[in-house]
Design a protein around this motif. Structure first.
Motif, short mmCIF file in Angstrom:
data_model
loop_
_atom_site.label_atom_id
_atom_site.label_comp_id
_atom_site.label_asym_id
_atom_site.label_seq_id
_atom_site.Cartn_x
_atom_site.Cartn_y
_atom_site.Cartn_z
N SER A 258 0.90 -1.18 0.07
CA SER A 258 0.00 -0.15 -0.07
C SER A 258 1.01 1.30 0.03
O SER A 258 0.51 2.28 -0.67
CB SER A 258 -0.87 -0.17 1.14
N ILE A 398 -7.46 -1.62 -2.17
CA ILE A 398 -7.74 -0.57 -2.65
C ILE A 398 -6.49 0.30 -3.14
O ILE A 398 -6.48 0.84 -4.04
CB ILE A 398 -8.33 0.37 -1.40
N SER A 399 -5.47 0.10 -2.36
CA SER A 399 -4.22 0.74 -2.93
C SER A 399 -3.69 -0.05 -4.09
O SER A 399 -3.18 0.63 -5.13
CB SER A 399 -2.97 0.21 -2.08
N ALA A 402 -5.76 1.61 -6.67
CA ALA A 402 -5.47 3.10 -7.16
C ALA A 402 -4.15 3.07 -7.72
O ALA A 402 -3.94 4.13 -8.84
CB ALA A 402 -5.05 3.86 -5.77
N THR A 429 -6.06 10.12 -8.82
CA THR A 429 -6.06 8.79 -8.12
C THR A 429 -6.12 8.85 -6.50
O THR A 429 -6.58 8.15 -6.01
CB THR A 429 -4.60 8.32 -8.34
N GLN A 433 -8.96 6.98 -4.30
CA GLN A 433 -8.21 5.97 -3.26
C GLN A 433 -8.81 6.49 -1.66
O GLN A 433 -9.52 5.57 -0.93
CB GLN A 433 -6.79 6.17 -2.96
#
Length: 521
Positions: A258, A398-399, A402, A429, A433
């Motif tokens: 992340s 999620i990272s 993104a 981005t 995120q």
């Protein structure tokens, strides 16, 4: 009668719990506020040094230096592999439970691993005919600076670990003195000396190395003294050390993913160097520091938020985490707004004033980047909270989304629009995120997705920023007018938001001063 007694005991227990929650929040904000003052001094000193370097160096020379710094930052994340976040989570828990064998084992594990990874990165970059060289910029000066500054990777990673350890043992004063006064002053002195001596950009790289190495020595001495004062060192026994490697790496490896995918600016600089040249890198990099000022308050509060949230999590006090989360989010939003008003709403005159007319086109880049970074502030510590609660897999997912979005947008926009395309993709981005991470708070018990009582304050912040932006856009003004307008906007936001801040509760000593009482109550 027994029922009344039991009810009284429950009420008393609730009152004690609420006082404990408020005390944790108050201590976190007070300690963070001390670091904020120091950070303001540090930012001012570092910013002055950067402005001097930008005006002294040519566009291509500063672009080469900026390229090397970006690559070092990216590699440093690999050397750290999320250990700073692990330290601020695990060390307070082990300290709270009195598990000193695991506490010292964790410290030795992360320090040793960081040094080994940093040395491996240095060897990989310096090795003859290294495959890494095929992916770097073709500019020879930028490559030379990178070969020098790559030694900052283990040094910088160790500094980050030591800062995290000082925060874990609740020592804002140590961080205040070393990180925000001594080292920035030393860096500024080195930069000023080199400029007065009219030295080449190469010596700036060696100056960074010297300051970083000195920082490691100072932080190590301060940490040892701090642990001795708290009586922690007396529990150090080499024979009983336990390095909880599985727990640490299970936490840090996802965090590493992340962290790396969140380093949008490093990806931007790398692709700008590949598709364009150092001048385009300079146009982007020159305003990056100013845009990141929007996260200055956030970066200070997180040092004490994560250990405080970890301690509350160890007690299963989710209501306390929610209180801590939103109180700190409001503080950050209000006290970061003056920076946002300048770097977003008044980006054009600020850029020209700081860096000169040759960087005029970077004004729009600054506005876009500031919008993205300030979204981190408005949303609060969503990622940090999810990590503390063990929702690391969601944060990593999620990272990754993104990161893929950022790379795709960069490949689409950078070849055509250069630095402006990089700013558009990065800002978009970061905002995406934050939205997805905020949605993830639904997985956390007791953590609210949004506190409705703060809605009016957030709306005022948005409309104030947009109003200032349109004033500047349709009637470009000088920096003095921009400063005045931004100050008025910041005062308006503070006047509306001070009730939500509850400053008098956090700093009761202000009540003794008549003028302060009028301002903060």
């Amino acid at each position: 009668m027994e029922t009344l007694v039991e009810q009284s005991e429950v009420e008393q227990s609730d009152r004690v719990k609420r006082r404990a929650e408020g005390e944790a929040t108050r201590k976190g904000i007070r300690g963070s506020s001390l670091l904020l003052v120091g950070r303001l001094l540090s930012i001012g000193i570092n910013f002055a040094a950067q402005v001097l370097m930008v005006r002294y160096l040519s566009t291509t020379a500063y672009g080469a230096l900026g390229y090397a710094l970006s690559m070092v930052d990216f590699c440093q994340a690999y050397a750290n592999i999320g250990f700073k976040r692990a330290i601020t989570r695990f060390v307070p828990i082990y300290h709270e439970k009195g598990e000193y064998d695991k506490l010292f084992g964790t410290i030795l594990l992360v320090v040793g691993t960081t040094v080994l990874i940093g040395l491996a990165i240095i060897v990989a970059v310096h090795a003859p005919a290294s495959p890494v060289s095929h992916f770097l910029i073709h500019d020879q000066r930028a490559k030379l600076l990178l070969l020098i500054m790559i030694f900052l990777v283990p040094i910088g990673a160790l500094n980050e670990l030591l800062i995290g350890l000082c925060a874990s043992f609740a020592s804002p004063r140590a961080i205040f003195f070393c990180s925000h006064l001594l080292l920035p002053g030393l860096k500024f002195s080195v930069a000023l000396l080199l400029i007065l001596e009219r030295r080449d950009v190469t010596l700036f790289a060696y100056g960074y190395l010297f300051c970083g190495a000195l920082g490691v020595l100072i932080y190590s001495a301060v940490l040892l003294r701090l642990m001795q004062r708290q009586g922690v060192l007396q529990y150090f026994q080499l024979k009983t050390l336990q390095a909880p490697a599985r727990a640490i790496f299970a936490f840090t490896i996802p965090v590493l993913v992340s962290d790396l995918v969140a380093m949008h600016s490093a990806v931007d600089v790398f692709l700008l160097g590949h598709f364009h040249n150092t001048s385009e890198v300079a146009a982007f990099r020159v305003v990056l520091s100013a845009a990141r000022l929007n996260t200055m308050v956030l970066s200070i509060f997180v040092l004490l938020y994560t250990p405080s949230a970890a301690r509350l999590f160890a007690k299963s006090d989710y209501a306390g985490i929610n209180t801590l989360y939103w109180r700190m989010a409001v503080w950050m939003a209000v006290f970061s707004f003056p920076i946002f008003a300048l770097t977003f709403s008044m980006a054009q005159p600020l850029t020209v004033f700081l860096y000169g007319v040759r960087y005029q086109r970077s004004g729009m880049i600054l506005a876009l980047l500031s919008l993205g970074y300030y979204s981190n502030v408005l949303s609060g510590f969503n990622g940090e909270t999810l990590r503390v609660l063990g929702k690391v897999r969601y944060v990593v997912t999620i990272s990754l989304i993104a990161a893929i979005t950022n790379v795709a947008a960069n490949l689409l926009l950078i070849p055509r629009y250069g630095a402006l395309g990089a700013a558009i993709s990065t800002a978009g981005t970061i905002i995406l995120q934050n939205i997805l991470l905020q949605v993830g708070l639904r997985q956390a018990p007791g953590i609210h997705l949004f506190e409705r009582k703060y809605l009016s304050l957030y709306l005022i912040i948005v409309f104030s920023a947009l109003g200032l932006f349109f004033v500047q856009f349709f009637s470009p003004s000088r920096i003095y007018v921009a400063l005045a307008l931004a100050s008025l906007g910041a005062l308006f936001v503070f006047a509306i938001g001070k009730k939500n801040l509850k400053i008098a509760d956090t700093f009761p000593e202000l009540q003794r001063l008549p003028l302060m009482r009028l301002i903060f109550t």
